[in-house]
Motif scaffolding. Sequence first.
Motif, mmCIF file in Angstrom:
data_model
loop_
_atom_site.group_PDB
_atom_site.id
_atom_site.type_symbol
_atom_site.label_atom_id
_atom_site.label_comp_id
_atom_site.label_asym_id
_atom_site.label_seq_id
_atom_site.Cartn_x
_atom_site.Cartn_y
_atom_site.Cartn_z
ATOM 1 N N TYR A 1 -12.618 -3.090 1.696
ATOM 2 C CA TYR A 1 -11.656 -2.903 2.775
ATOM 3 C C TYR A 1 -12.235 -3.430 4.076
ATOM 4 C CZ TYR A 1 -14.518 0.971 4.383
ATOM 5 O OH TYR A 1 -15.556 1.714 4.857
ATOM 6 N N THR B 1 0.846 -1.186 0.000
ATOM 7 C CA THR B 1 0.000 0.000 0.000
ATOM 8 C C THR B 1 0.887 1.242 0.000
ATOM 9 O OG1 THR B 1 -0.132 -0.042 2.413
ATOM 10 C CG2 THR B 1 -1.963 -1.049 1.207
ATOM 11 N N ILE C 1 -6.947 -3.726 2.347
ATOM 12 C CA ILE C 1 -7.649 -3.343 1.115
ATOM 13 C C ILE C 1 -7.571 -4.511 0.143
ATOM 14 C CG2 ILE C 1 -7.769 -1.682 -0.781
ATOM 15 C CD1 ILE C 1 -6.203 0.266 0.996
ATOM 16 N N LYS D 1 -3.833 3.749 -0.647
ATOM 17 C CA LYS D 1 -4.137 3.053 -1.904
ATOM 18 C C LYS D 1 -3.271 1.814 -2.029
ATOM 19 C CE LYS D 1 -5.086 7.310 -4.461
ATOM 20 N NZ LYS D 1 -4.779 8.075 -5.661
ATOM 21 N N GLU E 1 -1.119 8.407 -1.029
ATOM 22 C CA GLU E 1 -1.014 9.365 -2.122
ATOM 23 C C GLU E 1 -2.190 10.328 -2.008
ATOM 24 O OE1 GLU E 1 -1.775 8.669 -6.671
ATOM 25 O OE2 GLU E 1 0.203 7.899 -6.139
ATOM 26 N N LYS F 1 -4.531 9.696 0.828
ATOM 27 C CA LYS F 1 -5.420 8.537 0.710
ATOM 28 C C LYS F 1 -4.573 7.273 0.697
ATOM 29 C CE LYS F 1 -8.864 11.035 -1.959
ATOM 30 N NZ LYS F 1 -9.518 11.173 -3.253
ATOM 31 N N TYR G 1 -3.190 -3.255 -9.958
ATOM 32 C CA TYR G 1 -2.817 -3.156 -8.556
ATOM 33 C C TYR G 1 -2.513 -4.541 -7.984
ATOM 34 C CZ TYR G 1 -4.930 1.456 -8.964
ATOM 35 O OH TYR G 1 -5.243 2.732 -9.361
#
Length: 190
Positions: free
Chosen positions: A77, A20, A116, A28, A23, A26, A42
């Motif tokens: 999440y 993770t 996440i 991400k 950015e 947040k 991702y």
Amino acid sequence: MAIQEIALDIDLSIGVFQDTIVEDQKLKLRVLSQDADGNSIYTANGSWESTPIRIQDKIASFKGVAANVDVMGGASYKIYWTTSEDGFEWGAYEEIIADVTAPKSPAKYAKVKIEIFAEKEYSNFYIDDFKEKGKYSNPFIESDAGSLGLKKTYQLNMERAADTPTGILLRQKVENMKFKKVDRIRVSKG
């Protein structure tokens, strides 16, 4: 004992990151690459774990998380928490469910963990677009037309065998071992 709600300001820029990143404030998933259409790819999942949060008063329970969560696409999440009396020995993480109190024994420290999970979607990957002329040097493969395939049309240079008063005779030897079958032979004017 009085019940009091407290707000914990959690800094996402510090902690333990596993696939993770933070950015634009947040959390991400880490981007691995892009597919042929320019969409980001991702990691399948990732997590972030906060540093220990010292709470002056002991907490007895934890109810929900007030957070501004932007979920992109079909990602999901989960938020977990754990407590410690001394900041060194931690209990097992328990999932925080919205509007459900998660009772714990009173403690002076807390940690938050966010997991996440990315949505799985189909992506296009191009290994070769077959637009570069002469890239493949195999005489039996065609790739100049934007697709790869077996060459079906061969243009051979004929040898002049004889001259006659009514014309000329041209000849070309076609080896039987190079072709499985011959559909047709066409001679065009030159």
